[in-house]
Structures are given as C-alpha cells and as structure tokens.
Scaffold this motif. Structure first.
Motif, PDB file in Angstrom:
ATOM      1  N   GLN A  48       0.816  -1.209   0.000  1.00 40.36           N
ATOM      2  CA  GLN A  48       0.000   0.000   0.000  1.00 40.36           C
ATOM      3  C   GLN A  48       0.851   1.260   0.000  1.00 40.36           C
ATOM      4  O   GLN A  48       1.832   1.364   0.740  1.00 40.36           O
ATOM      5  N   THR A  49       0.467   2.215  -0.849  1.00 38.48           N
ATOM      6  CA  THR A  49       1.027   3.556  -0.838  1.00 38.48           C
ATOM      7  C   THR A  49      -0.070   4.525  -1.232  1.00 38.48           C
ATOM      8  O   THR A  49      -0.953   4.195  -2.016  1.00 38.48           O
ATOM      9  N   ALA A  68      -2.496   1.400  -4.725  1.00 34.91           N
ATOM     10  CA  ALA A  68      -1.605   2.495  -5.112  1.00 34.91           C
ATOM     11  C   ALA A  68      -2.266   3.286  -6.234  1.00 34.91           C
ATOM     12  O   ALA A  68      -3.113   2.750  -6.952  1.00 34.91           O
TER      13      ALA A  68
END
Length: 136
Positions: A48-49, A68
C-alpha cells in the motif's frame, strides 16, 4: 505500455524513493511505503502507498491486496488490485482477484480471474489510515 523505455520513465519519477524486492527474495508481511517499489521476488502480504507506484515484474509474485495510484503488473498477483489512477497489465500478467481502476491498459495475453470495476471520479482517492505516519 507499448514503449520499452516507459518502465524506466515511470520509476524515474520517484528517484531516490524506489525500493526493490529482488529476485529470490521473499517478504512476508504488509508493506507500506512512499515512492515506488518494484517486486521481482515473492511478496506474501498487502502492498500500500497513497502517492506512489507498484510494479510487479514478470518474475514477481504477490499474494495479497495491492493499493496504489499507479500499478504495473507483468507478473502474478493473487488478491484484489486497487489502482486509483492508472493500472497497466502487461502481456504476461496473471491476476486472480478483482481489479479496481481509474484508467486501465491491458496487453493481449494478460489473464484475469475476477471482476473489472471502474472507479468513478469520487471513488479514486486512496487514503492511508491516520495511524500510518510515513514522515517518520
């Protein structure tokens, strides 16, 4: 997608903030990051970003959810994929899970076992949990 130099351009946008999970490496657990990550090895957990890019190379494997804004898949993903802005599936991509995307490019040969779900403009932002402070 059609230009061979495009992958370099995508990763260069995150210069200084690019991580690599190398071929032969295996990471078990969730990964939260800023910038970009290229997965050439195995990842067993969620990725995750809120502001970056995830690339799963031809040899890369992810068992878990990916979230993302920009995601490029040339390898194997077992889990849902959430690309709030742009999702690119290469000719050797194999995905077993649902795809949620703003825009999607897909090469002939890519394999998907799941649903394709286009995100409306109001659904696109991916917010990281308030408990996650990446500035530290």
């Amino acid at each position: 997608m059609w230009s061979k130099d495009k992958s370099k351009t995508d990763l260069q946008r995150f210069s200084g903030k690019t991580s690599l999970i190398a071929t032969g490496a295996e990471l078990c657990g969730d990964l939260r990051f800023q910038g970009a990550v290229q997965i050439d090895g195995r990842m067993n957990g969620n990725v995750q970003t809120g502001d970056g890019m995830v690339r799963v190379s031809v040899e890369g494997q992810v068992e878990g959810e990916i979230r993302a804004p920009h995601i490029v898949i040339d390898g194997e993903v077992i889990g849902d994929v959430h690309a709030s802005e742009h999702l690119e599936l290469g000719a050797r991509a194999r995905v077993r899970g649902n795809l949620y995307y703003g825009l999607m490019e897909m090469a002939m040969g890519a394999q998907i076992e799941g649903r394709l779900c286009h995100l409306k403009d109001g659904q696109r932002p991916l917010e990281l949990p308030e408990s996650l402070d990446l500035a530290q």
